[in-house]
Motif scaffolding. Structure first.
Motif: not given
Length: 410
Positions: A327-335
């Motif tokens: 699931r994508r949230d504000e941390s997704s791109d960094r992970i």
């Protein structure tokens, strides 16, 4: 009795004798009478004919019969055909296809008309005109063959066009339902679906076929559609491409979660499309739940592919943790960016994915990839060196899995 030569099937029909022309001419005054008789009495014996509106019988069908009679009589005088001779027959055939008259009823009406005309010629013939009558019957049957061909061809062409139009309308409704451009209740009502539904997402592997790509794609879609019709019934509607798509079907009382239908679909599709077929089935209690169900089914298949699950039917429980991590949230791109250092090394990404799927078993990973276990160790060490991820630790393992899933969802 004169020796009548057979008609030339691929050339001009031989001219009729003056005796045959004279016999046919005596029937010209009976054209209107014969047309009324056929339209109102003779054809009444045909299945479904009595349900036709009176104006169709008295106007359209009677006019078609008169056209056929006059065409025959004109051809008796001049055996050469003219452009447009069969245009009215073709027009009426297209109308009957649009109205839903069965093809066998339409063809039987033409054959019955030929029989009535034969009876009229026979009744008109006097003693000594047997040869002329044989000429006319031979001529009549030859012409009937051409008319039947034109009628059947036009009917089937129109029926195919209507079917394609109907299917495309269904496709547009399903597309609007899934992308949110149509109200779900309205779309499902037009599609003829009521009550709870099962929403299925399919992923069909691309096989190398010897035929042209477009031909192979059409063949694959037809095979998939045939399986869907057999398993889910013709009430199910679909939006398919060569790569797969979505299907919406009524929920069966004996299959509340859609798993039985999914298992049967998986087995049958593997037979016709290969072992790589993947699918997920999600239930939708009402119209408003269908779009979300379609997205969930799509995500289940996507996550199962991304984490290397074997092809087949996928359930939410099969990928529960992986689904949550994707699931994508504000941390997704960094992970997801944690794997950027190896983003241009697909062999390292694939080794990491398979290694995680096989629970860090290097020998199982090596066997799956067809590598030596030492090669697996070297690749994983390179991943750790470039990314800084320690996949042997719980935290590093979870981060690597989440990064793989998030990159797969992009």
């Amino acid at each position: 009795m004169p020796d009548i030569p057979p008609p030339e099937r691929h050339g001009a029909y031989p001219a009729l004798s003056p005796a045959a022309q004279a016999l046919a001419a005596r029937c010209e005054s009976r054209v209107n009478e014969l047309a009324r008789h056929m339209a109102r009495e003779t054809f009444e014996q045909l299945p479904g004919y009595t349900e036709l509106p009176a104006d169709v019988k008295d106007v359209e069908i009677a006019a078609t019969v008169r056209n056929g009679l006059r065409l025959f009589l004109r051809r008796v005088r001049d055996t050469r055909g003219r452009a447009g001779d069969y245009s009215l027959f073709r027009e009426r055939a297209a109308q009957r296809a649009e109205e839903g008259m069965p093809l066998h009823t339409l063809l039987r009406s033409h054959s019955t008309g030929v029989y009535v005309l034969w009876q009229a010629l026979r009744d008109e013939a006097a003693d000594g005109e047997e040869g002329a009558l044989i000429e006319l019957v031979d001529f009549l049957l030859h012409g009937h063959e051409a008319i039947i061909g034109a009628v059947a061809e036009t009917y089937l062409d129109e029926q195919a066009a209507l079917f394609a139009e109907h299917r495309e309308h269904h496709r547009s409704l399903v597309r609007g339902l899934l992308d949110g451009s149509l109200p779900p209740a309205r779309a499902l009502a037009e599609l003829g679906l009521e009550g709870p539904c099962v929403v299925v997402h399919l992923h069909v592997p691309q096989n190398d076929e010897p035929s042209a790509p477009a031909v192979a794609d059409r063949r694959r879609v037809r095979r998939v559609q045939t399986v869907l019709d057999r398993v889910l019934g013709t009430e199910a509607v679909s939006l398919l491409s060569a790569e797969g798509g979505h299907v919406i079907a009524p929920q069966r009382a004996d299959d509340a979660d859609g798993i039985r239908a999914g298992e049967e679909l998986s087995a049958r599709l593997r037979q016709v499309c290969g072992a790589g077929v993947r699918l997920a089935a999600v239930t939708a209690a009402g119209p408003q739940d269908v779009p979300a169900g379609a997205r969930t089914a799509t995500d289940i298949v996507r996550v199962a592919r991304a984490c290397g699950r074997p092809a087949g039917l996928h359930r939410m429980d099969d990928v529960l943790l992986e689904y949550h991590l994707s699931r994508r949230d504000e941390s997704s791109d960094r992970i997801a960016a944690l794997l950027d250092p190896v983003g241009d090394r697909p062999e390292l990404i694939e080794t990491l994915r398979v290694h995680l799927e096989h629970r860090h078993d290097r020998r199982s990973t090596a066997h799956h990839l067809g590598l030596h276990p030492n090669t697996v160790d070297n690749r994983l060490a390179r991943v750790a060196e470039l990314t800084g991820l320690d996949i042997a630790s719980s935290r590093g393992n979870a981060l690597a899995m989440a990064a793989l899933l998030l990159r797969g969802s992009g």
